[in-house]
Design a protein around this motif. Structure first.
Motif, mmCIF file in Angstrom:
data_model
loop_
_atom_site.group_PDB
_atom_site.id
_atom_site.type_symbol
_atom_site.label_atom_id
_atom_site.label_comp_id
_atom_site.label_asym_id
_atom_site.label_seq_id
_atom_site.Cartn_x
_atom_site.Cartn_y
_atom_site.Cartn_z
ATOM 1 N N GLY A 192 0.837 -1.194 0.000
ATOM 2 C CA GLY A 192 0.000 0.000 0.000
ATOM 3 C C GLY A 192 0.873 1.245 0.000
ATOM 4 O O GLY A 192 2.081 1.169 0.219
ATOM 5 N N PRO A 193 0.269 2.420 -0.250
ATOM 6 C CA PRO A 193 1.055 3.649 -0.250
ATOM 7 C C PRO A 193 1.690 3.883 1.119
ATOM 8 O O PRO A 193 1.074 3.575 2.144
ATOM 9 C CB PRO A 193 0.020 4.734 -0.568
ATOM 10 N N GLY A 194 2.897 4.416 1.111
ATOM 11 C CA GLY A 194 3.567 4.781 2.360
ATOM 12 C C GLY A 194 3.855 3.615 3.285
ATOM 13 O O GLY A 194 4.037 3.783 4.483
ATOM 14 N N PHE B 42 2.996 4.422 7.077
ATOM 15 C CA PHE B 42 3.804 5.274 7.946
ATOM 16 C C PHE B 42 3.713 6.737 7.570
ATOM 17 O O PHE B 42 4.401 7.567 8.122
ATOM 18 C CB PHE B 42 5.277 4.845 7.878
ATOM 19 N N ARG B 43 2.908 7.047 6.558
ATOM 20 C CA ARG B 43 2.936 8.401 6.018
ATOM 21 C C ARG B 43 1.809 9.272 6.542
ATOM 22 O O ARG B 43 2.058 10.382 7.021
ATOM 23 C CB ARG B 43 2.858 8.322 4.491
ATOM 24 N N SER B 44 0.590 8.810 6.430
ATOM 25 C CA SER B 44 -0.558 9.712 6.537
ATOM 26 C C SER B 44 -1.330 9.540 7.840
ATOM 27 O O SER B 44 -1.221 8.509 8.507
ATOM 28 C CB SER B 44 -1.514 9.451 5.370
ATOM 29 N N THR B 45 -2.160 10.538 8.151
ATOM 30 C CA THR B 45 -2.982 10.487 9.368
ATOM 31 C C THR B 45 -4.180 9.551 9.130
ATOM 32 O O THR B 45 -4.557 9.295 7.978
ATOM 33 C CB THR B 45 -3.535 11.884 9.693
ATOM 34 N N PRO B 46 -4.823 9.087 10.213
ATOM 35 C CA PRO B 46 -5.995 8.207 10.028
ATOM 36 C C PRO B 46 -7.102 8.815 9.168
ATOM 37 O O PRO B 46 -7.677 8.097 8.338
ATOM 38 C CB PRO B 46 -6.457 7.936 11.467
ATOM 39 N N PRO B 47 -7.435 10.108 9.308
ATOM 40 C CA PRO B 47 -8.494 10.611 8.422
ATOM 41 C C PRO B 47 -8.110 10.509 6.941
ATOM 42 O O PRO B 47 -8.950 10.147 6.099
ATOM 43 C CB PRO B 47 -8.648 12.088 8.840
ATOM 44 N N ILE B 48 -6.869 10.803 6.622
ATOM 45 C CA ILE B 48 -6.439 10.728 5.212
ATOM 46 C C ILE B 48 -6.554 9.279 4.723
ATOM 47 O O ILE B 48 -7.071 9.003 3.633
ATOM 48 C CB ILE B 48 -4.990 11.252 5.044
ATOM 49 N N ALA C 272 -4.359 11.474 -3.302
ATOM 50 C CA ALA C 272 -4.752 11.658 -1.898
ATOM 51 C C ALA C 272 -3.715 11.053 -0.943
ATOM 52 O O ALA C 272 -3.464 11.590 0.132
ATOM 53 C CB ALA C 272 -6.121 11.017 -1.660
ATOM 54 N N THR C 273 -3.120 9.953 -1.344
ATOM 55 C CA THR C 273 -2.198 9.263 -0.426
ATOM 56 C C THR C 273 -0.798 9.867 -0.422
ATOM 57 O O THR C 273 0.097 9.327 0.219
ATOM 58 C CB THR C 273 -2.105 7.756 -0.770
ATOM 59 N N ARG C 274 -0.602 10.986 -1.119
ATOM 60 C CA ARG C 274 0.688 11.703 -1.028
ATOM 61 C C ARG C 274 0.742 12.552 0.240
ATOM 62 O O ARG C 274 1.772 13.059 0.619
ATOM 63 C CB ARG C 274 0.915 12.646 -2.241
ATOM 64 N N ALA C 275 -0.424 12.776 0.887
ATOM 65 C CA ALA C 275 -0.511 13.736 1.983
ATOM 66 C C ALA C 275 -0.023 13.140 3.299
ATOM 67 O O ALA C 275 -0.371 12.010 3.644
ATOM 68 C CB ALA C 275 -1.959 14.193 2.132
ATOM 69 N N VAL C 276 0.764 13.890 4.025
ATOM 70 C CA VAL C 276 1.265 13.455 5.326
ATOM 71 C C VAL C 276 0.367 14.004 6.444
ATOM 72 O O VAL C 276 -0.132 13.258 7.271
ATOM 73 C CB VAL C 276 2.718 13.928 5.529
#
Ligand SMILES: Nc1ncnc2c1ncn2[C@@H]1O[C@H](COP(=O)(O)OP(=O)(O)OP(=O)(O)O)[C@@H](O)[C@H]1O
Length: 684
Positions: free
Chosen positions: A106-108, A279-285, A519-523
């Protein structure tokens, strides 16, 4: 990763079982061999003599290097290479050396990290020779990052590992640049280059193949790249393919989601591993992204295995809800809203740099309006180049690129893989970390060092550099807001991401995957714009109400547009002036002492200019260049008071590049030409 001290026993955990089982088997084989040798059967003894000797020697080597599982060296490697990983990542890194692996990541989820640690483990714990390992990355930036991480983990020996893009690998195999690579008007045929490399490998089955082959972003391979991987993998090659079917976005470039789906059949038997901890994004993202991708048919990971926040980050604060803004679809109005959002973001966090914010859109057309607005409002921004563009003028034709070529072209003795120019380029790049051209040249020089034969002549190096430069650079000054298409953002991450929707997204699974990548580029924060009325409906069936109730999504009313609703539609956008529309010989027709040359020498990429009619001026109103005769339409747009713009690059031209008919008018051997982009306000 746990900070608590660990006992030696802890440091040889389950992950070592594969190694231990191998060793036990080897010891059993060794015993069996000796029993047979001692059986008195002379024919058997003669046949087994050599394998028994090789086995003894291999085991002895492991003992000598203190690499048997449980030894001090082995434990230290364990700590260095395996502890910073999750159990699933760890199992991949120290997996047995046999059998192919498919990693659906998956992403990140750390796929680059897994590849880097796996290679370091092979080098250090398994003593695999660096030249036996090949890793293929999807672009030059990704290859450079993997090389860097590998070097940090495994030091100098890692330099012997081949880490290249597919194209650079092909180039290395065919051992020469393609004819015409230096000529601007001959497009380099990447697909042909790959085909040639495949034909060469197929014609030489005896040629040594890597024992370990890694392929990143397997889901986005073109048929030619797929063939290259197949031809590179020999019968004794262990292939590790890493990818994510949910992130397949290059369907239009010939890539096929089928390749990753077929992997298990093509290379059976295959061990499949899912990497789902993000490991990248917050739970809402992550929650919104998961809802976005859920309706896609035939996913390999399946709805029962969602990507989720990494266990080690569970205790961190959850982060802000994703913002959903219903916005007018008109590009000019949406650009104004985006700029407001960017300003707010910068105002809220004094330490935040514009380069940590990315605005992503479906098409470059949507970004051009925002780019123009940024220029007019004095906010620095950088637009990423077209992915996989085969632009004719490359970074090597810029002032900085020419300096690198000059350095390569006048060697006192042959370079060792261009080592001296690389050192020089890296010095320049270190001195100017915000200078995209130097950063790009550094990547190029690094790649050249990998690709070129050890004792390449200067002309060979120059040719190879030209061929490598045909792949587009990735931009990135920390001081400039990043504008890119969702395609160009692949593999990157940004603290804040704003996704525009100027009604250029389309319905369907391909677009859904692309929006998922964006969308999954966001930290830290994600802002999604939704054109009203929306044509694609991609955001309509993601369960907005449930997300909102759970505090994961916050719909914002459309802020009042900056212009009244009945204002004429704005066509304001940034227009890069094509080199064909610029009189490239202008300064060349002036004698060497002419003031124009000195004026050009003082200019830098990024400097503001104005285009008035045909004339390009600096801000003092002095001429610095002019449009070519074929640029009539642009000339009319630029009638007094002219168009604001800026320099994108300064090219260096030479007499030999000018057409025969123009040479008689030239008074210089070499001169500079500014390339520009300008703000226009007119329909396409
Ligand atoms: N086990 C881990 N512990 C801590 N951080 C990790 C771990 N694995 C990965 N990361 C971090 O997560 C981030 C994403 O990893 P990486 O860049 O390898 O992702 P990726 O899977 O290639 O992403 P994408 O597919 O979205 O491009 C990186 O900052 C990386 O250092």
């Amino acid at each position: 990763m746990s900070a608590a001290p660990r006992s030696p026993d802890d440091l040889a955990p389950d992950d070592d079982l594969a190694d231990r089982a191998d060793l036990t088997r080897l010891a059993q084989v060794e015993q069996a061999l000796h029993a047979l040798l001692d059986s008195g059967d002379a024919v058997l003894a003669a046949a087994l003599h050599e394998p028994a000797r090789a086995l003894r020697q291999a085991l002895q080597q492991l003992r000598d290097r203190d690499l048997l599982p449980g030894s001090a060296t082995h434990r230290a490697l364990h700590q260095h290479l395996l502890e910073p990983l999750t159990p699933v990542q760890r199992a991949l890194v120290c997996a047995p050396d046999r059998g192919h692996q498919l990693v659906l990541a998956g992403p990140g989820s750390g796929k680059t990290r897994v590849i880097a640690h796996r290679i370091a483990w092979l080098l250090q714990a398994r003593q695999v020779q660096a030249r036996q390992i090949v890793a293929l990355a999807f672009n030059r930036g990704a290859a450079a990052e993997l090389r860097q991480r590998l070097h940090a983990l495994a030091g100098e020996p890692a330099r012997g590992v081949t880490v290249l893009t597919h194209h650079a690998m092909a180039l290395r195999l065919i051992g020469r640049a393609l004819a015409g690579s230096e000529q601007e008007d001959v497009p380099l045929d990447f697909a042909r280059m790959l085909d040639e490399a495949v034909a060469l490998l197929q014609a030489e089955p005896e040629r040594p193949r890597p024992t370990h082959l890694f392929v990143d972003e397997y889901q986005d391979m073109s048929p030619a790249q797929y063939a290259l991987v197949g031809a590179l993998a020999g019968p004794h090659t262990q292939l590790m393919a890493v990818g994510d079917d949910d992130q397949t976005i290059y369907g239009f470039g010939g890539a096929s989601i089928e390749f990753i789906r077929r992997f298990r059949d093509d290379y059976a038997p295959v061990r499949t591993t899912l990497l789902l901890e993000n490991f990248r994004s917050t739970p809402p993202i992550l929650a919104v992204a998961e809802r976005l991708i859920a309706p896609v048919a035939e996913r390999m990971k399946g709805a029962d295995a969602p990507v989720h926040r990494a266990a080690s980050r569970r205790d961190e604060p959850p982060g802000a809800p994703v913002r959903l803004i219903d916005a007018p679809a008109e590009v000019g109005l949406q650009a104004a809203l985006v700029l407001d959002a960017v300003r707010r973001c910068l105002a809220e966090d004094a330490a935040l740099r514009p380069g940590e914010i990315a605005v992503l859109a479906r098409t470059r057309r949507s970004l051009a309006a925002l780019q123009a607005l940024c220029l007019l409002e004095g906010l620095r921004c950088e637009i990423a180049p077209r992915p996989q563009a085969t632009s004719r003028l490359t970074v090597l034709h810029t002032r900085e690129g020419r300096r690198l070529l000059d350095l390569l072209g006048c060697p006192a003795r042959p370079h060792r893989r261009g080592a001296a120019p690389m050192r020089w380029a890296s010095l320049q790049a270190r001195r100017r970390p915000a200078h995209p051209v130097w950063q790009d040249l550094l990547l190029l020089a690094n790649e050249l060092a990998q690709v070129a034969p050890v004792r390449a002549s200067a002309p060979e190096l120059v040719e190879q550099l030209h061929a490598l430069a045909r792949e587009p650079r990735r931009a990135g000054s920390p001081q400039a807001l990043r504008l890119m298409t969702a395609h160009a953002a692949k593999g990157l991450e940004f603290r804040h991401v704003i996704v525009m929707d100027c009604n250029d997204w389309l319905p369907g699974d391909d677009e859904r995957r692309l929006l998922y990548v964006a969308a999954t580029r966001a930290v830290e924060t994600l802002t999604l714009m939704r054109a009203r009325p929306s044509r694609h409906g991609l955001l309509d069936d993601i369960g907005l109400e449930a997300l909102q109730e759970a505090g994961l999504l916050e719909p914002l009313a459309a802020p009042t547009p900056a212009e009244p609703p009945d204002a004429p539609v704005s066509h304001r956008r940034m227009l890069p002036v094509s080199p064909a529309d610029i009189d490239l010989g202008h300064a060349g027709r002036m004698p060497p002492g002419h003031v124009l040359h000195a004026r050009l020498a003082r200019l830098e990429a990024g400097d503001p200019v104005r285009l008035i009619g045909r004339r390009i001026e600096n801000l003092r109103g002095e001429p610095i260049g002019q449009l070519s005769r074929r640029a009539g339409a642009l000339e009319r747009l630029a009638r007094s008071p002219g168009l604001p713009g800026r320099i994108t690059a300064i090219l260096v031209r030479q007499r030999a590049q000018a057409g025969e008919a123009f040479r008689a008018d030239l008074h210089c051997e070499r001169w500079e030409v500014p390339l520009i982009e300008v703000v226009v306000d007119a329909p396409d």
